[in-house]
Design a protein around this motif. Sequence first.
Motif, mmCIF file in Angstrom:
data_model
loop_
_atom_site.group_PDB
_atom_site.id
_atom_site.type_symbol
_atom_site.label_atom_id
_atom_site.label_comp_id
_atom_site.label_asym_id
_atom_site.label_seq_id
_atom_site.Cartn_x
_atom_site.Cartn_y
_atom_site.Cartn_z
ATOM 1 N N GLU A 1 20.759 7.432 -17.055
ATOM 2 C CA GLU A 1 21.412 6.607 -18.075
ATOM 3 C C GLU A 1 22.215 7.509 -19.000
ATOM 4 O O GLU A 1 21.671 8.432 -19.600
ATOM 5 N N PHE A 2 23.523 7.208 -19.111
ATOM 6 C CA PHE A 2 24.387 8.016 -19.975
ATOM 7 C C PHE A 2 24.319 7.586 -21.431
ATOM 8 O O PHE A 2 24.684 8.345 -22.325
ATOM 9 N N ARG B 1 30.932 5.236 -18.952
ATOM 10 C CA ARG B 1 31.925 6.238 -18.576
ATOM 11 C C ARG B 1 32.952 5.595 -17.656
ATOM 12 O O ARG B 1 32.729 4.507 -17.100
ATOM 13 N N LEU C 1 34.113 8.647 -12.289
ATOM 14 C CA LEU C 1 32.799 8.939 -11.724
ATOM 15 C C LEU C 1 32.834 8.892 -10.206
ATOM 16 O O LEU C 1 32.285 9.768 -9.520
ATOM 17 N N THR D 1 27.323 4.897 -8.614
ATOM 18 C CA THR D 1 27.365 4.446 -10.004
ATOM 19 C C THR D 1 26.628 3.119 -10.134
ATOM 20 O O THR D 1 26.558 2.324 -9.190
ATOM 21 N N ARG E 1 27.540 3.011 -16.744
ATOM 22 C CA ARG E 1 26.543 3.465 -17.731
ATOM 23 C C ARG E 1 25.494 4.395 -17.117
ATOM 24 O O ARG E 1 24.683 4.964 -17.842
ATOM 25 N N GLY E 2 25.494 4.506 -15.792
ATOM 26 C CA GLY E 2 24.492 5.358 -15.172
ATOM 27 C C GLY E 2 24.771 5.636 -13.720
ATOM 28 O O GLY E 2 25.811 5.248 -13.169
ATOM 29 N N LEU F 1 23.706 17.146 -12.017
ATOM 30 C CA LEU F 1 24.579 16.567 -13.045
ATOM 31 C C LEU F 1 25.588 17.582 -13.567
ATOM 32 O O LEU F 1 26.738 17.229 -13.847
ATOM 33 N N LEU G 1 29.359 16.481 -13.073
ATOM 34 C CA LEU G 1 30.107 16.080 -14.270
ATOM 35 C C LEU G 1 30.897 17.224 -14.884
ATOM 36 O O LEU G 1 31.731 17.001 -15.772
ATOM 37 N N GLU H 1 29.669 19.515 -16.857
ATOM 38 C CA GLU H 1 29.189 19.660 -18.235
ATOM 39 C C GLU H 1 28.102 20.726 -18.295
ATOM 40 O O GLU H 1 27.417 20.986 -17.307
ATOM 41 N N VAL I 1 23.768 17.795 -20.268
ATOM 42 C CA VAL I 1 23.167 16.898 -19.273
ATOM 43 C C VAL I 1 21.680 16.678 -19.523
ATOM 44 O O VAL I 1 21.126 15.660 -19.108
ATOM 45 N N TYR J 1 20.762 13.302 -21.191
ATOM 46 C CA TYR J 1 20.796 12.019 -20.499
ATOM 47 C C TYR J 1 19.375 11.609 -20.113
ATOM 48 O O TYR J 1 18.533 12.453 -19.790
#
Length: 886
Positions: A774-775, A779, A784, A826, A831-832, A851, A855, A857, A862, A865
């Motif tokens: 869950e973000f 997004r 994604l 997705t 959202r997740g 992740l 992503l 990141e 991450v 999340y």
Amino acid sequence: MPVDFAEVERILPLVAKPGRYVGGEQNIIVKEDARVDTRVALVFPDVYELGMSYLGFQILYHLLNREEWLAAERVYAPWSDMEDLMRARGIPLYSLETRRSLREFDVVGFTLQYELHYTNILNLLDLGGLPVRTEDRPDALPLVLAGGPCAFNPEPLAPFVDAFLLGDAEEAAFEVLRLVRIAKHERYDKETLLKELASIPGIYVPSLYVDIRDAQGRLQSVEPIEDGIPKVVEGRVVEELRPEFYTDRPLVPLLETTHDRLSVEIMRGCTRGCRFCQAGIVYRPVRERTVAELVSHIKRALDATGYDEVSLVSLSTSDYSQLQQLLATLSVTLRERMVNFSFPSLRPETFTPEIAAYARNVRKSGLTLAPEAGTERLRNVINKTNTNEDLLRAVDLAFREGWNLVKLYFMIGQPTETEEDLQGIVDLVHDVVKIGRKYPGQRRVNVSVSPFVPKAHTPFQWERQASPEEIREKLRYLLDRIRWPNVKVSWREADVCQVEALLSRGDRRVAEVIERVWRAGARHDAWNEHFRFERWQKAVEESELSFDEFTREFARDEVLPWQHITKGVTTQFLKRERTRAYQGKTTEDCKTGVCNACGLMDHKVCREIIARSKKPRESSEQRAQAVTATPESPSAAPAAGLYGRGKKKIRDAAPPTPVVYRLRYRRGDEVRFIGHLDMVRAFERAFRRAHLPLAYSHGFNPRPKISYGPALPVGMTSDAEYLDVTFETRPAGDIVVSVNRFLPAGVQITEARRLAGKTRALTALIDRIEYSVEFGEPRDVRDLRQRILAFLARREIIVQRRRTDPKKGERISEVNIRSFVESIETVSKGRGLRVLTRVVEGRTARMDEILQALLGEPREAVLLYRVRRTGMFIRKGMDLVTPMET
């Protein structure tokens, strides 16, 4: 108002051991009742694992919380990573029960167990939103209180602490808190409250006293500033250790702690009179609990905790006068429950074959013995009356009974020490090594060496401390000669001990040093990785003081900074003991019937000790008969051990048929910061509390036969965790209901199934794991999906993994995580994510690695999340089935 814990939860994934900061322990007491009008924070100035092992706070926590109007809550020092994030986010130090900040309590109470905690005390006040100096806290409340053994020289902390509680707190704490309650309702100003506090026996209020110095700056006295304030403050003594002091429902941490066991105080105080030992003075007189009360308490506490080990706690457990009767009476109960004894403090001369037999099946992490000196001459000086023969006999017994490790504690730099005494340590260690060689397998010896630090209220309080250079030379002497391969030598650094002496024998001027060091960044000075001697050197110089001023030999007629503080032991006695030390004369234990006139003779318990010691002693046969006649112990012969060794075989009895159950359980938000091994311990405790017939492995360290699925990473929740548990016989009743009653909040068994025949381990069976991510915020779905396609199109995604090896240091390995990822999709309109991973021979990809690569990141992003494990599966052809379906 409580702190915003949602903000706290946003930083917990970024720190080591986040379980330190969440509370939720079993038997926790959370009081939000409107009838509570006085709150006290019990603050341990070190990390959670150490603080939760401190029995003193366990006693006070439950004792205070029995009162309807009182709430006692716990606070521990955050590690540096957590503190940095708390300060960056403006999160104040908070309690684990109601998550109130420190400044919201009526009383903030510190325990002073070690001088190098002093900078942490200032840091915790500041982190809790309170000024560090009492003069900068004009309000009566919160009252900053401190107690514990180091409080018997309170002067270095005098400018920071409003009042010190000296001695036993079980009764005095209530007197203080009743006065605080009145002060709160009647709106006392601070001066009024402090003056009334000073009238309570055992309470020292430093702001009501002043140093008197001569023209050369030498201390002449510490005097009260006005009439009516006691000139000398004497520490409190509870005359007996009453049953109501001890709870049947002690706190059970979810995180592994330093002493992860049921700790039971069997005795307080010590009559041996080691001349360097402060605890032996400030915990006088000796008081013992009865065998009947201890046995009853231990049974109930085991029912409420599920621990598999009982530690019999005192300064010298083997000096408990009824130890053998206690062990004999307890052994039946503990053997039935598969619970071990633990002996934290044994003397070589009292480590007998009988005690060894009772401890035969204890998990032998090591037997600790403290000869303290290498020669009998020096042991006579310090009044440590055991001989080399006592030590070697104890070591031989330990190795013979299955201990593989013996730990030896020595002190160097003691008064009158010579090179011959250092060589005595070398020779004694060598003799221990030779004994170990007689037995098969590797017998290891750990030697711990600590420099002598003179302590207040001991016969050696006047002694000089050896300089760092002298200590280092003594250490070199030992290290050059103790070089056997199975011997490990550890030591405390000389610089650390210099600081300890400064703080243990310092006066009020040392407070400026403490504050300067803290403001220069000192935190957790009790930990080697944080201690910086340079900070202390600089602060001492800037305060226009010197270490030599506090490590030198003090004159016998000199006024000492703690001379207005006493536990009732007279200065005349201490001086007499010092004289006997230099004459090489020992002083008898007063349990032998000889009163040494230490100053405590008027206490009822002291008179009873003397009277009891003059009675005719029972023979060993009489003691054995008394033990055998005890209702609990008809079969408590030591030779049987804890697990029934030595029992006669019953020929006609068929062995029980073990049964195996597979359990599915969920882990919710309440325990997402609790690690896998901690969850293993929680389940073992729950099974024991449910009195289910667990099957155990064989050998010296029997363990419950429980196997678990792949570990859930810290920070995640799960709907589908699995374990297999073996029982000796089929349990009666509903396993799910029975065990769920005793699991921590957030852990719940949802299904149980009996397995037939042999089955593979869960870690070998499970080859697919599904997660949801869950973000929080939606997004871009297209972005994604493009990232997912690019990720899955790659054949290799190499990540580096770092791990620290205790012997080889940090090790880096490279892993291709792409081969462990089966699918990503997705969900919830961006959202997740839903991620399915493969498990190959126990290896898989970590969700934070996936992740980060997906992503682009950093790890810190991450980790924030929310990740939930939604399923674990076994691939059967084209289908995925759960472990409950196999």
